[in-house]
Design an enzyme around this catalytic site. Structure first.
Site, PDB file in Angstrom:
ATOM      1  CD  GLU A 237      -1.981   2.136   1.565  1.00  0.00           C
ATOM      2  OE1 GLU A 237      -1.354   2.929   0.805  1.00  0.00           O
ATOM      3  OE2 GLU A 237      -2.454   2.446   2.649  1.00  0.00           O
ATOM      4  CB  CYS A 271      -2.487   6.091   2.309  1.00  0.00           C
ATOM      5  SG  CYS A 271      -2.998   5.240   3.783  1.00  0.00           S
TER       6      CYS A 271
HETATM    7  P1  NAD Z   1       9.254   4.882   3.588  1.00  0.00           P
HETATM    8  O1  NAD Z   1       8.704   4.062   2.489  1.00  0.00           O
HETATM    9  O2  NAD Z   1      10.691   5.246   3.524  1.00  0.00           O
HETATM   10  O3  NAD Z   1       9.064   4.147   4.991  1.00  0.00           O
HETATM   11  C1  NAD Z   1       8.001   3.254   5.288  1.00  0.00           C
HETATM   12  C2  NAD Z   1       8.570   2.073   6.073  1.00  0.00           C
HETATM   13  O4  NAD Z   1       9.454   1.317   5.243  1.00  0.00           O
HETATM   14  C3  NAD Z   1       9.404   2.479   7.297  1.00  0.00           C
HETATM   15  O5  NAD Z   1       9.155   1.568   8.350  1.00  0.00           O
HETATM   16  C4  NAD Z   1      10.828   2.349   6.775  1.00  0.00           C
HETATM   17  O6  NAD Z   1      11.792   2.155   7.769  1.00  0.00           O
HETATM   18  C5  NAD Z   1      10.700   1.125   5.914  1.00  0.00           C
HETATM   19  N1  NAD Z   1      11.761   0.965   4.917  1.00  0.00           N
HETATM   20  C6  NAD Z   1      12.505   1.922   4.303  1.00  0.00           C
HETATM   21  N2  NAD Z   1      13.372   1.355   3.422  1.00  0.00           N
HETATM   22  C7  NAD Z   1      13.160   0.023   3.473  1.00  0.00           C
HETATM   23  C8  NAD Z   1      13.708  -1.088   2.778  1.00  0.00           C
HETATM   24  N3  NAD Z   1      14.668  -0.950   1.868  1.00  0.00           N
HETATM   25  N4  NAD Z   1      13.235  -2.320   3.051  1.00  0.00           N
HETATM   26  C9  NAD Z   1      12.253  -2.490   3.958  1.00  0.00           C
HETATM   27  N5  NAD Z   1      11.688  -1.477   4.654  1.00  0.00           N
HETATM   28  C10 NAD Z   1      12.140  -0.236   4.413  1.00  0.00           C
HETATM   29  O7  NAD Z   1       8.369   6.122   3.724  1.00  0.00           O
HETATM   30  P2  NAD Z   1       8.732   7.473   4.524  1.00  0.00           P
HETATM   31  O8  NAD Z   1      10.128   7.892   4.307  1.00  0.00           O
HETATM   32  O9  NAD Z   1       8.293   7.257   5.908  1.00  0.00           O
HETATM   33  O10 NAD Z   1       7.780   8.478   3.773  1.00  0.00           O
HETATM   34  C11 NAD Z   1       8.080   8.867   2.440  1.00  0.00           C
HETATM   35  C12 NAD Z   1       6.830   9.181   1.674  1.00  0.00           C
HETATM   36  O11 NAD Z   1       5.982   8.024   1.658  1.00  0.00           O
HETATM   37  C13 NAD Z   1       5.976  10.265   2.281  1.00  0.00           C
HETATM   38  O12 NAD Z   1       6.401  11.504   1.839  1.00  0.00           O
HETATM   39  C14 NAD Z   1       4.608   9.902   1.781  1.00  0.00           C
HETATM   40  O13 NAD Z   1       4.386  10.462   0.521  1.00  0.00           O
HETATM   41  C15 NAD Z   1       4.644   8.406   1.666  1.00  0.00           C
HETATM   42  N6  NAD Z   1       4.007   7.732   2.788  1.00  0.00           N
HETATM   43  C16 NAD Z   1       2.882   7.052   2.542  1.00  0.00           C
HETATM   44  C17 NAD Z   1       2.227   6.415   3.581  1.00  0.00           C
HETATM   45  C18 NAD Z   1       0.981   5.663   3.362  1.00  0.00           C
HETATM   46  O14 NAD Z   1       0.182   5.548   4.269  1.00  0.00           O
HETATM   47  N7  NAD Z   1       0.780   5.076   2.224  1.00  0.00           N
HETATM   48  C19 NAD Z   1       2.731   6.484   4.874  1.00  0.00           C
HETATM   49  C20 NAD Z   1       3.920   7.162   5.086  1.00  0.00           C
HETATM   50  C21 NAD Z   1       4.540   7.793   4.023  1.00  0.00           C
END
Ligand code: NAD
Length: 470
Positions: A237, A271
């Site tokens: 998601e 989201c």
């Molecule tokens: P992100 O994708 O970096 O982080 C989400 C999760 O993934 C965190 O727990 C992070 O530690 C983990 N993660 C990061 N790299 C990973 C990898 N290589 N393998 C496995 N897990 C990994 O998102 P973010 O930096 O928190 O936010 C960036 C953008 O994402 C925001 O600006 C927003 O647009 C979007 N976002 C969307 C949602 C949503 O509900 N869909 C939530 C948060 C952020």
């Protein structure tokens, strides 16, 4: 939390309150060995967890919901201090109510055996089996609720879980996992914390059978690549850039409150928020006036204070992204109807911002702002609005607002997204499947379909004894 034990780590990182900058504590960074140990614990616990009867697992999960309910205020305070959303309004107490609801509903669901074919010669049954060890990767916007969305259906179906919370919202989530462990058997629910590197250790582990992920599209693509190594099934998601279309002549006064929260719940860091608003040119002034009036009634501040319904943006990365997109829109000639510049510190406060005189092709419209900014785009014909709404690679949610429901439903069916709401936006429900199309990801959560997503089908095919055969 590994195998029911709180485990220490040699490395920690600071956790700060986004409303004040105050230090809240230090969160552990799991080593690769600890991630592997958490997965091994989940694997060791899985067979006996799956061997419990449905009634036993349901009953234990109902006890989990009781623990969440009893600790709602305690956990809500963690959410407010760490994530920023206020205790009041659609804030952290609301998030805790959702945690309880999204525990009780999947806990109550069943996946009965389906007879998919039967004649006089054979009977074919579809059984639903657990997949094994589920790696859950959670984001920071609704940290506890989204973790619950990932954990509870997985456990209900007989899987065990290793959860990695976001590095921005770790402590409250770890507290929730600790409390859930007071009623769950050891090893059934484990947690590892840290940044993306720790997440990568989890998704690359060969014993992980499925990943449930909510976060950014770029991380989702890394997880897809990692799944080449372990064939992990994926539910992804990745957010969206949801359009909302107000049909011409719609009575906006009666809908302005819902439209406001559909766009600005959790400061737009959701989201499935309305992130682009399409309004007929004849209705534009009225819509802008109605939204502006609602926004003017919403107190923003430190969410621990009474009466506050809007908090800060959660982190500097997001705050900078929002500022950058608004500055870019202004440079492209957009008009600022309300807000439009960061507020004085401390804290990552950014005002509710309404932007006019913009169109598709501007970054604030084309990119997911994930913050308290709504671009309002004029259209001349409904066809034009539909075309612009679909002119994106994302497809999580969308909404159509109108007084004629059958007209609204016709337009809704043409929006390219996993859900289209009519006269509401983001109105998710634990019984109603939720998931994206296009680059918003794949797989659905919630309800019976969501529960199926954390199982694997097994066909039992039985030859019938035919009369006369030995
Ligand atoms: P992100 O994708 O970096 O982080 C989400 C999760 O993934 C965190 O727990 C992070 O530690 C983990 N993660 C990061 N790299 C990973 C990898 N290589 N393998 C496995 N897990 C990994 O998102 P973010 O930096 O928190 O936010 C960036 C953008 O994402 C925001 O600006 C927003 O647009 C979007 N976002 C969307 C949602 C949503 O509900 N869909 C939530 C948060 C952020």
């Amino acid at each position: 939390m590994i195998n029911g034990e709180a485990v220490s780590s040699s490395q920690h990182f600071e956790v700060r309150n986004p409303a004040s900058g105050d230090l809240l504590g230090h969160a552990p960074v799991a080593t690769k060995e600890q991630v592997d140990a958490a997965v091994a614990a989940a694997k060791a616990a899985q067979a006996s967890w799956a061997a419990k009867s449905d009634e036993e697992r349901k009953s234990i999960l109902m006890q989990v919901s009781k623990v969440l309910e009893e600790n709602s205020e305690y956990l809500a305070k963690w959410i407010t201090e760490e994530q920023g959303k206020p205790m009041a309004g659609p804030g952290s107490m609301f998030e805790m109510q959702a945690c309880v609801g999204w525990t009780q509903v999947p806990a109550s669901l069943d996946l009965p055996v389906e007879v998919v074919f039967e004649d006089e010669t054979r009977r074919d049954e579809m059984h639903r089996k657990p997949i094994g060890v589920i790696g859950a990767i959670a984001p920071w916007n609704w940290p506890l609720m989204i973790a619950i969305w990932q954990i509870v259906p997985a456990l209900r179906a007989g899987n065990t879980v290793v959860l990695k919370p976001s590095e921005y919202t770790t402590l409250g989530t770890l507290e929730m996992i600790r409390l859930m462990n007071t009623v769950l058997p050891a090893g059934v629910l484990n947690s590892v914390s840290g940044d993306g590197k720790v997440g990568a250790y989890l998704v690359e582990n060969k014993e992980v059978d499925k990943i449930m992920f909510t976060g950014s599209e770029s991380t989702a693509r890394k997880i897809i690549k990692a799944s080449e190594g372990n064939m992990a099934r994926l539910t992804l998601e990745c957010g969206g850039n949801d359009p909302a279309i107000i049909l011409p002549g719609t009575d906006i006064q009666s809908k302005a409150g819902d439209l406001f929260w559909g766009s600005f719940i959790n400061m737009g860091q959701t989201c499935a928020c309305a992130k682009r608003l399409y309004v007929h040119e004849d209705d534009y002034d009225q819509v802008v006036g109605a939204l502006d009036a609602v926004a003017g009634q919403m107190p923003m501040g430190n969410g621990m204070e009474e009466g506050i319904v809007l908090g800060p943006v959660q982190n500097k990365m997001q705050y900078d992204k929002v500022s950058e997109l608004v500055e870019d829109a202004k440079a492209q000639g957009a008009s600022v109807i309300r807000g439009g510049s960061p507020m004085e510190g401390p804290g990552y406060f950014y005002p509710i911002t309404l932007i006019g005189n913009v169109d598709n092709g501007t970054r604030i419209v084309d990119e997911e702002q994930f913050g308290p900014v709504l671009p309002i785009i004029k259209y001349k014909t409904v066809e034009e609005a539909i075309e612009k709404a679909n002119d994106t690679r994302t497809g999580l949610g969308g909404s159509v607002w109108g007084d004629d429901l059958s007209e609204a439903a016709k337009v809704a069916s043409r929006i390219e997204s996993g859900t289209v709401w009519i006269n509401q936006h983001g109105a998710i429900h634990p019984m109603v499947p939720f998931g994206g199309v296009k680059d918003s990801g794949y797989g659905v959560e919630f309800g019976v379909e969501g529960l199926k997503g954390v199982t694997q089908p097994q066909v039992i095919s039985i030859k019938k004894a035919v009369a006369g055969e030995a």
